[in-house]
Write an enzyme that holds these catalytic residues in place. Structure first.
Site, PDB file in Angstrom:
ATOM      1  N   ARG A 177     -13.443  -8.180  -0.813  1.00 34.69           N
ATOM      2  CA  ARG A 177     -12.750  -7.955   0.461  1.00 34.69           C
ATOM      3  C   ARG A 177     -12.231  -6.513   0.497  1.00 34.69           C
ATOM      4  NH1 ARG A 177      -7.262  -6.205   1.871  1.00 34.69           N
ATOM      5  NH2 ARG A 177      -6.753  -7.071   3.879  1.00 34.69           N
ATOM      6  N   VAL A 178     -12.494  -5.848   1.610  1.00 33.48           N
ATOM      7  CA  VAL A 178     -11.973  -4.501   1.819  1.00 33.48           C
ATOM      8  C   VAL A 178     -11.072  -4.551   3.042  1.00 33.48           C
ATOM      9  CG1 VAL A 178     -12.598  -2.134   2.456  1.00 33.48           C
ATOM     10  CG2 VAL A 178     -13.942  -3.356   0.739  1.00 33.48           C
ATOM     11  N   GLY A 179      -9.882  -4.012   2.921  1.00 32.25           N
ATOM     12  CA  GLY A 179      -8.948  -4.026   4.050  1.00 32.25           C
ATOM     13  C   GLY A 179      -9.088  -2.763   4.878  1.00 32.25           C
ATOM     14  N   THR A 227       0.324   0.498   6.562  1.00 30.30           N
ATOM     15  CA  THR A 227       0.463  -0.544   5.548  1.00 30.30           C
ATOM     16  C   THR A 227       0.666  -1.858   6.297  1.00 30.30           C
ATOM     17  OG1 THR A 227       2.868  -0.321   5.367  1.00 30.30           O
ATOM     18  CG2 THR A 227       1.561   1.008   3.863  1.00 30.30           C
ATOM     19  N   THR A 266       0.872  -1.174   0.000  1.00 27.95           N
ATOM     20  CA  THR A 266       0.000   0.000   0.000  1.00 27.95           C
ATOM     21  C   THR A 266       0.899   1.211   0.000  1.00 27.95           C
ATOM     22  OG1 THR A 266      -1.698  -1.097   1.344  1.00 27.95           O
ATOM     23  CG2 THR A 266      -1.633   1.281   1.514  1.00 27.95           C
ATOM     24  N   ARG A 275      -0.839  -5.957   7.303  1.00 26.81           N
ATOM     25  CA  ARG A 275      -2.033  -6.796   7.409  1.00 26.81           C
ATOM     26  C   ARG A 275      -3.255  -5.983   7.857  1.00 26.81           C
ATOM     27  NH1 ARG A 275      -4.594 -11.726   8.034  1.00 26.81           N
ATOM     28  NH2 ARG A 275      -5.973 -11.652   9.810  1.00 26.81           N
ATOM     29  N   GLY A 276      -4.132  -5.709   6.894  1.00 27.43           N
ATOM     30  CA  GLY A 276      -5.258  -4.822   7.134  1.00 27.43           C
ATOM     31  C   GLY A 276      -6.206  -5.329   8.197  1.00 27.43           C
TER      32      GLY A 276
END
Ligand code: ASP
Length: 372
Positions: free
Chosen positions: A246-248, A269, A218, A271-272
């Protein structure tokens, strides 16, 4: 061919620094002691990696525009556009690694401290620069988040070019390789399918096909100008091979980004899902409000994430009890003091009057992220 601007070229001359109202910054001296607001742009490490026409990186462009008088958020977005449009960064914008069905879905949000406005888009297909669509949401709507087909329709209405497919040859080839490694018989079992998809992705990192920073990956970019105006933007293609839709954390206000114009900004940035669980950017800005330094505020969020990570599948297989994922935060306060912090050793980018630099983050856990 113009060469990339290096730090020495960039360091402001006395006259230019005076024009910005800055005394030369003594190494290590707290910004507040010399000037009330010290202009700075901070970002994830890719913000000082990719250049436009071989010249400026994201943080350098954003800093130049911001100190030249541009609106802070417009300067930051012009910076991250470099990374969004560069197909070499397969974690952001055009050429970002697609979802499990081979479709590139992009997430972004932005916040404007002085205007106290925000905008975001999630699971947006077909627009190379989701940060600019997020900005259009901020500027032209009463809403804060548009998703999927609605976000795309809005982008079209705002005059953005909507393309059929944002894959590049590279991202398509990597997706096909991932599909090839996935055992199709596991599609029948949702749990095993998730695990085998994860293993297929990890094996691609091990084989050197994907940079681990691009499996997640990101860009977050935050800035404060000499007037103390703070803004931020985050933009991403999200987790590689994610379940469609999927949305982080990246487009979620308070998670992938939070800005309080009176206090500071933080963005992330990594692991969302780990960040979403604790809304860490909001948490960090609240810690700044209570007087913590950017580094201490960021570390507090990392400690919370670590404490919340109890599921075995998320823990270091070596049995250390530590998380097995990376997570980074980029933090700046109104005075222009900043820090890059991370779960494991990592890098971040920053640009001050001394020019663009890549620095080591302060990590909660010593050493590199556990091997994949
Ligand atoms: N945080 C992003 C997400 O979870 C990915 C990343 O930054 O690595 O979508």
């Amino acid at each position: 061919m113009p060469s990339r601007l290096n730090r020495r070229d960039f360091v402001l001359t006395g006259a230019a620094a005076a024009a910005l109202g800055l005394a030369p910054r003594a190494e290590g001296a707290p910004a507040v002691l010399q000037n009330k607001f010290r202009p700075v742009v901070i970002s994830s490490a890719n913000g000082n990696k990719y250049t436009h026409d071989g010249q400026e990186t994201c943080v350098a462009r954003a800093f130049r525009l911001m100190t030249g008088g541009s609106d802070v958020l417009e300067a930051l977005i012009a910076g991250v556009n470099i990374v969004e449009l560069d197909p070499r960064d397969t974690s952001v914008g055009y050429g970002g690694l697609p979802n499990a069905e081979g479709v590139v879905q992009l997430d972004s949000c932005c916040m404007h401290g002085p205007k106290k406005r925000a905008g975001g888009v999630a699971a947006l297909e077909g627009v190379r620069t989701p940060s600019r669509v997020a900005h259009a949401v901020l500027q032209n709507t009463d809403h804060h988040l548009l998703v999927g087909a609605g976000a795309q329709r809005f982008a079209r209405q705002m005059g953005f070019t909507v393309e059929e497919d944002l894959n590049t040859e590279t991202s398509r080839r990597l997706w096909l390789e991932w599909k090839r490694r996935l055992d199709p018989e596991h599609f029948l079992d949702p749990e095993k399918r998730a695990q085998s998809g994860f293993e297929a992705g990890r094996s691609m990192v091990r084989d050197g096909l994907i940079d681990p920073a691009h499996y997640f990956g990101t860009i977050n970019c935050d800035g404060v100008n000499a007037k103390g105006e703070i803004c931020g933007v985050t933009t991403t293609s999200g987790l590689a091979w994610k379940i469609p839709g999927r949305v982080g954390d990246s487009p979620i206000l308070g998670a992938g980004l939070y800005v309080d114009g009176d206090v500071g900004a933080a963005g992330s940035t990594g692991r969302g899902e780990a960040n979403l669980y604790g809304l860490c950017s909001y948490l960090i800005v609240e810690q700044l409000r209570q007087g913590k330094s950017p580094k201490d505020a960021g570390m507090e969020a990392l400690r919370r994430v670590k404490a919340n990570t109890i599921e075995k599948r998320l823990l270091d297989p070596k049995g250390t009890g530590n998380p097995k994922f990376g997570l980074n935060f980029y933090v700046v306060n109104k005075a222009g003091e900043f820090a890059g912090v991370s779960m494991y050793e990592s890098d971040y980018a920053v640009c001050t009057e001394n020019g663009p630099e890549t620095r080591k983050t302060e990590s909660l856990i010593p050493g590199p992220e556990p091997t994949w």
